[in-house]
Design a protein around this motif. Structure first.
Motif, PDB file in Angstrom:
ATOM      1  N   LYS A 105      13.175  -1.012  12.904  1.00  0.00           N
ATOM      2  CA  LYS A 105      13.139  -1.725  14.183  1.00  0.00           C
ATOM      3  C   LYS A 105      11.894  -1.344  14.981  1.00  0.00           C
ATOM      4  N   PRO A 106      11.401  -2.270  15.852  1.00  0.00           N
ATOM      5  CA  PRO A 106      10.293  -1.901  16.728  1.00  0.00           C
ATOM      6  C   PRO A 106      10.606  -0.635  17.514  1.00  0.00           C
ATOM      7  N   GLY A 107       9.648   0.262  17.537  1.00  0.00           N
ATOM      8  CA  GLY A 107       9.840   1.554  18.172  1.00  0.00           C
ATOM      9  C   GLY A 107      10.182   2.650  17.185  1.00  0.00           C
ATOM     10  N   ASP A 108      10.554   2.280  15.953  1.00  0.00           N
ATOM     11  CA  ASP A 108      10.747   3.288  14.911  1.00  0.00           C
ATOM     12  C   ASP A 108       9.370   3.787  14.483  1.00  0.00           C
ATOM     13  N   ALA A 109       9.157   5.088  14.574  1.00  0.00           N
ATOM     14  CA  ALA A 109       7.858   5.680  14.270  1.00  0.00           C
ATOM     15  C   ALA A 109       7.998   6.661  13.120  1.00  0.00           C
ATOM     16  N   VAL A 110       6.923   6.788  12.359  1.00  0.00           N
ATOM     17  CA  VAL A 110       6.879   7.726  11.238  1.00  0.00           C
ATOM     18  C   VAL A 110       5.608   8.552  11.369  1.00  0.00           C
ATOM     19  N   THR A 111       5.760   9.863  11.410  1.00  0.00           N
ATOM     20  CA  THR A 111       4.628  10.780  11.449  1.00  0.00           C
ATOM     21  C   THR A 111       4.519  11.488  10.111  1.00  0.00           C
ATOM     22  N   CYS A 112       3.349  11.405   9.501  1.00  0.00           N
ATOM     23  CA  CYS A 112       3.091  12.132   8.262  1.00  0.00           C
ATOM     24  C   CYS A 112       2.329  13.411   8.601  1.00  0.00           C
TER      25      CYS A 112
ATOM     26  N   ASN B 139      13.803  14.568  10.118  1.00  0.00           N
ATOM     27  CA  ASN B 139      13.151  14.524   8.817  1.00  0.00           C
ATOM     28  C   ASN B 139      13.673  13.339   8.024  1.00  0.00           C
ATOM     29  N   ALA B 140      12.781  12.694   7.283  1.00  0.00           N
ATOM     30  CA  ALA B 140      13.181  11.567   6.449  1.00  0.00           C
ATOM     31  C   ALA B 140      14.001  12.072   5.268  1.00  0.00           C
ATOM     32  N   GLU B 141      15.111  11.385   4.984  1.00  0.00           N
ATOM     33  CA  GLU B 141      15.886  11.724   3.796  1.00  0.00           C
ATOM     34  C   GLU B 141      15.080  11.430   2.543  1.00  0.00           C
ATOM     35  N   HIS B 142      14.331  10.325   2.594  1.00  0.00           N
ATOM     36  CA  HIS B 142      13.448   9.941   1.491  1.00  0.00           C
ATOM     37  C   HIS B 142      12.051   9.738   2.061  1.00  0.00           C
ATOM     38  N   GLN B 143      11.055  10.302   1.406  1.00  0.00           N
ATOM     39  CA  GLN B 143       9.688  10.108   1.870  1.00  0.00           C
ATOM     40  C   GLN B 143       8.728   9.795   0.733  1.00  0.00           C
TER      41      GLN B 143
ATOM     42  N   GLY C  72       5.948  14.392   4.869  1.00  0.00           N
ATOM     43  CA  GLY C  72       4.859  15.322   4.578  1.00  0.00           C
ATOM     44  C   GLY C  72       5.338  16.757   4.606  1.00  0.00           C
ATOM     45  N   GLY C  73       4.469  17.653   4.170  1.00  0.00           N
ATOM     46  CA  GLY C  73       4.832  19.058   4.051  1.00  0.00           C
ATOM     47  C   GLY C  73       5.273  19.693   5.354  1.00  0.00           C
ATOM     48  N   GLY C  74       4.649  19.329   6.462  1.00  0.00           N
ATOM     49  CA  GLY C  74       4.990  19.928   7.750  1.00  0.00           C
ATOM     50  C   GLY C  74       6.343  19.531   8.283  1.00  0.00           C
ATOM     51  N   ALA C  75       6.941  18.486   7.709  1.00  0.00           N
ATOM     52  CA  ALA C  75       8.257  18.034   8.179  1.00  0.00           C
ATOM     53  C   ALA C  75       9.336  19.068   7.925  1.00  0.00           C
ATOM     54  N   ALA C  76       9.088  19.991   6.995  1.00  0.00           N
ATOM     55  CA  ALA C  76      10.097  20.996   6.637  1.00  0.00           C
ATOM     56  C   ALA C  76      10.130  22.176   7.597  1.00  0.00           C
TER      57      ALA C  76
ATOM     58  N   THR D 292       0.840  -1.198   0.000  1.00  0.00           N
ATOM     59  CA  THR D 292       0.000   0.000   0.000  1.00  0.00           C
ATOM     60  C   THR D 292       0.878   1.253   0.000  1.00  0.00           C
ATOM     61  N   ASP D 293       0.285   2.382  -0.364  1.00  0.00           N
ATOM     62  CA  ASP D 293       1.057   3.617  -0.462  1.00  0.00           C
ATOM     63  C   ASP D 293       1.639   4.055   0.876  1.00  0.00           C
ATOM     64  N   SER D 294       0.855   3.946   1.947  1.00  0.00           N
ATOM     65  CA  SER D 294       1.363   4.400   3.246  1.00  0.00           C
ATOM     66  C   SER D 294       2.493   3.505   3.748  1.00  0.00           C
ATOM     67  N   THR D 295       2.403   2.208   3.499  1.00  0.00           N
ATOM     68  CA  THR D 295       3.469   1.301   3.912  1.00  0.00           C
ATOM     69  C   THR D 295       4.734   1.584   3.122  1.00  0.00           C
ATOM     70  N   ALA D 296       4.595   1.856   1.828  1.00  0.00           N
ATOM     71  CA  ALA D 296       5.760   2.184   1.008  1.00  0.00           C
ATOM     72  C   ALA D 296       6.445   3.444   1.514  1.00  0.00           C
ATOM     73  N   ALA D 297       5.668   4.437   1.960  1.00  0.00           N
ATOM     74  CA  ALA D 297       6.254   5.669   2.487  1.00  0.00           C
ATOM     75  C   ALA D 297       7.048   5.406   3.761  1.00  0.00           C
ATOM     76  N   VAL D 298       6.583   4.462   4.581  1.00  0.00           N
ATOM     77  CA  VAL D 298       7.306   4.104   5.803  1.00  0.00           C
ATOM     78  C   VAL D 298       8.628   3.419   5.452  1.00  0.00           C
TER      79      VAL D 298
END
Length: 435
Positions: A251-258, A415-419, A393-397, A238-244
């Protein structure tokens, strides 16, 4: 080497992200470095009635072909080795065994299958992601009754159908896309209650792990694109999983906020976490699980009051370590789904200071508190607390907002290097293809 000898071209791994408004493809090398990208726009889905959203699947196919043609032209010294694809979750169509659509695809946000959803509610487990009129299963049941098929038909998600067109091998899905069709990703099987709901003559897809090799590219398509016939096509996600994946969660505990129009939280967990009432469910993610939820708060609230330029300029004068003194719960209108399940929850946006900077401070802080509350809610349900948070996402900047969120969360925020989701499935292709 003699002057007439030709060096062996390097290889490229390609990821395709198919959304509602466009198709994007990215090619990477064996180190993960981006080599080239391409994008083609798509017409918006049709909405023939309130809550109805549909699209002609052939538009997807033409967009994919055009995108890959553009990408191939940029890969002058590279040969594609493998292709992987992500698409919108719960976008589904019925197709003949040859892949011809029986009707339009019902999009991820289509909510017309209300009667079918009620039938699912009678037999589905309380926490099943297949509940609700927007689920793939409800769409399958509705489509089977509306779009008549004289012979056997296949239920295919957006990614499944495109992969079938790429390979000529139809009827395969993946753990993530099949989740809202009722697939049990823990036991890796179709539950009996799902089988009992499937209309006669409709076949469920075979389900494999994301990145699992499905088949080589169709030879005629390879010739059309100028690609070798040895290109592997892998099961997608899915698109959201690909973004993660793109963001680097491992690793467990790694979180991604969009931080997009809405606020979406994802965290890797050693076990699945589910609370369907709050829209919380888990995708199988290798040997772990990707748990998450989405709030109705987010960037859309900010843009109601400020332009992007105003947000940037006003944020420069905000001290992220100093509380705003405002207790906001920013929403566009009544209703919240996560971390609070309250369809009547009213926006809390008062008192409103006369200074725009102070008002923005309160809004940013309010959304940051919802993020912290969201991760705490996931932890209450069994997910680990975040050990780090990567922003997309846009707010990450916005560095002021990042510092504010880091202060409230108490863990590193970066911030993610690739998103880009296309980059995420390109990585999936690189990791899982045979070289």
């Amino acid at each position: 080497m003699s002057p007439n000898a030709r060096s062996t071209p390097g290889l490229a791994w390609i990821g395709i992200d198919l959304g509602t408004s466009g198709c994007r493809a990215v090619a990477i090398d064996e180190t993960g470095r981006e080599l080239a990208s391409a994008r083609v726009s798509l017409a918006e889905p049709l909405s023939p009635a309130p809550g109805y959203y549909e699209q002609d699947p052939e538009l997807w196919w033409h967009a994919v072909l055009d995108t890959l043609t553009q990408l191939g032209a940029a890969l002058t010294d590279r040969e594609p080795a493998a292709v992987c694809l992500d698409a919108t979750s719960a976008t589904l169509l019925l197709a003949t065994p040859d892949g011809d659509p029986c009707g339009p695809a019902l999009m991820y946000n289509d909510r017309r299958a209300v009667a079918e959803s009620a039938l699912i509610d009678r037999v589905a487990p309380p926490e099943s992601p297949a509940r609700g009129p927007s689920s793939s299963l409800a769409k399958l049941m509705h489509s089977s009754g509306r779009y008549r098929h004289t012979g056997p038909a296949r239920a295919l998600h957006q990614a499944d159908w495109i992969i079938g067109r790429l390979t000529g091998h139809l009827g395969v899905s993946d753990w993530n896309n099949a989740l809202k069709l009722g697939y049990d990703a823990e036991r890796l099987r179709w539950p009996d209650w799902v089988q009992a709901l499937i209309p006669e003559g409709v076949g469920l897809p075979q389900v494999v792990a994301p990145g699992h090799p499905i088949a080589l590219i169709d030879p005629m398509l390879a010739d059309r694109l100028g690609w070798p016939s040895t290109v592997q096509v892998l099961a997608g996600t899915t698109d959201s999983t690909a973004a993660v994946i793109a963001a680097g969660a491992v690793k467990p505990g790694d979180a991604v906020t969009c931080l997009g129009s809405t606020l979406v939280l994802k965290i890797l967990s050693e076990r699945p976490v589910t609370a369907s009432a709050c829209g919380i469910y888990s995708h199988r993610f290798g040997d772990a699980w990707l748990a998450g939820g989405a709030s109705n708060s987010g960037g859309a609230v900010l843009r109601r009051y400020f332009s992007d330029a105003e947000i940037v300029s006003l944020s420069l004068g905000i001290d992220p370590e100093h509380p705003s003194g405002l207790d906001y719960y920013p929403l566009l209108g009544p209703g919240e789904r996560f971390p609070r399940n309250d369809p009547d929850l009213a926006p809390r946006l008062s008192p409103r200071p006369s200074e725009p900077q102070a008002f923005l401070h309160g809004l940013l802080e309010g959304i940051a508190r919802i993020e912290a509350e969201g991760y705490a809610r996931l932890a209450e349900l069994g997910a680990p607390p975040p050990r780090r948070v990567t922003s997309i996402g846009g707010g990450a900047a916005n560095p002021t907002w990042t510092a504010m969120r880091e202060h409230l969360l108490g863990v590193p925020v970066m911030n993610a290097e690739h998103q880009d989701a296309a980059y995420g499935v390109a990585l999936l292709a690189l990791r899982h293809s045979a070289r």
